[in-house]
Design a protein around this motif. Structure first.
Motif, short mmCIF file in Angstrom:
data_model
loop_
_atom_site.label_atom_id
_atom_site.label_comp_id
_atom_site.label_asym_id
_atom_site.label_seq_id
_atom_site.Cartn_x
_atom_site.Cartn_y
_atom_site.Cartn_z
N PHE A 65 48.76 26.86 41.93
CA PHE A 65 47.61 27.89 41.41
C PHE A 65 46.46 26.96 41.02
CE2 PHE A 65 45.20 30.06 38.07
CZ PHE A 65 45.24 31.27 38.44
N LYS A 105 51.66 30.86 48.76
CA LYS A 105 51.23 32.16 48.24
C LYS A 105 50.88 31.83 46.61
CE LYS A 105 54.43 35.33 50.39
NZ LYS A 105 55.50 36.00 50.12
N LYS A 106 51.17 31.12 45.94
CA LYS A 106 50.66 30.65 44.72
C LYS A 106 49.12 29.94 44.88
CE LYS A 106 52.29 28.78 40.27
NZ LYS A 106 53.42 28.09 39.48
N LEU A 109 46.84 32.77 45.02
CA LEU A 109 46.61 33.67 43.92
C LEU A 109 45.39 32.91 43.32
CD1 LEU A 109 47.26 35.73 41.96
CD2 LEU A 109 49.12 34.20 41.13
N ARG A 112 42.19 33.57 44.66
CA ARG A 112 41.73 34.92 44.71
C ARG A 112 41.21 34.98 43.19
NH1 ARG A 112 46.42 36.21 47.76
NH2 ARG A 112 47.33 36.72 45.80
N ARG A 113 41.93 34.45 42.16
CA ARG A 113 41.65 34.49 40.63
C ARG A 113 40.15 33.96 40.55
NH1 ARG A 113 46.48 35.67 37.62
NH2 ARG A 113 47.06 37.41 38.53
#
Length: 299
Positions: A65, A105-106, A109, A112-113
């Motif tokens: 992330f 996927k992380k 994320l 996107r954040r």
């Protein structure tokens, strides 16, 4: 000659010295963002691409992330240096085939954040396998009003030099979770005449000389006035990099007004006058401890 003998700045000078003639290029290579004319519009189109590479910008085992957040925020820090508003992004991911899907996927994320923080739409990109390290390239497109666009090249002898925030210590954690100074930059260009500006990504020791060279001036700084992060020594604050703060030049006449209004608008964010720009012939420019330079750092 090898890349390590040449260094990043000299390499780019040789590769990108001549833009195509006849194109509406306002600012090409050698600045934080490329800026071009937008047809039938009072705004300028701003483009920037940046990348993060495993082993260079993040270490193996870093939270995915956080890697995604940094991959998006790095080019946005260059948008802040130009006082531009980002709108769209493209993401290219290069990863070995054994990379865990959950990690990717992380990573997205985080991307996107970070994009949502500045209302950016991720509109596409590319993926590719690689036998080497993971790398993520982020390309961002946006705009800036013609009268608010800032580059590195407008500094004038006599200008005061300011930096936002605190310098040094970013490699402990800040370089993975910073927020680009877009809001501060937009406020600055709305209320003051900013002559030159850039973001501090490679360290004050590398980036300040770049701004001075681009503006055809020299500089003097008061190292004892540098705003240091807690527990950081002056030399480390100058050379470590990854601060992602703003460095900018402004007329001395606007100094007091800027300092007063800044405290009112951003009471929790320090703004520090660190020196000034001077004529190239006035003094022998202080040799700062150099910050990060791609291809020339020890492995």
């Amino acid at each position: 000659m090898k890349l390590g003998d040449l260094g990043e700045d000299r390499l780019l000078e040789q590769l990108l010295a001549r833009p195509l003639s006849g194109k509406a290029i306002v600012m090409g290579s050698g600045d934080d963002c490329a800026v071009v004319e937008a047809q039938d519009c009072g705004e300028l189109l701003v483009l920037k691409t940046d990348c993060v590479v495993e082993g260079v910008h993040f270490l193996r085992g870093t939270n995915a992330f956080d890697v995604g957040w940094k991959a998006m925020m790095r080019p946005l820090s260059d948008f802040a240096a130009t006082s531009a508003v980002p709108q769209f992004a493209l993401i290219t991911l290069m990863a070995p085939k054994q990379t865990e899907v959950t990690w990717v996927k992380k990573l997205y994320l985080g991307l996107r954040r970070a994009a949502e923080r500045f209302e950016i739409s991720i509109v596409g990109g590319e993926t590719s396998s690689t036998p080497g390290s993971i790398a993520i390239s982020t390309s961002v497109v946006g705009f800036v009003e013609r009268e608010r666009w800032v580059s590195r090249r407008g500094g004038k002898a006599g200008d005061d030099l300011f930096v936002t925030g605190r310098l040094g210590g970013a490699l402990k954690q800040k370089h993975l979770c910073f927020i680009p100074r877009i809001a501060e930059s937009r406020w600055l260009t709305k209320n003051f005449s900013i002559h030159a500006m850039m973001d501090l990504s490679d360290g004050l020791g590398t980036d300040l000389p770049r701004l001075a060279r681009a503006s055809n001036v020299a500089f003097k700084i008061h190292v004892e006035k540098l705003p240091l992060a807690r527990g950081v020594k002056i030399n480390n604050a100058i050379s470590e990099g990854e601060d992602y703060e703003l460095l900018f030049a402004i007329s001395q006449r606007q100094r007091k007004g800027l300092q007063k209004e800044w405290k009112r608008k951003f009471p929790k964010l320090p703004l520090t006058q660190i020196g000034s720009l001077v004529p190239q012939s006035a003094i022998r420019t202080l040799q700062l401890r150099r910050g990060y330079v791609h291809f020339q750092q020890p492995s």
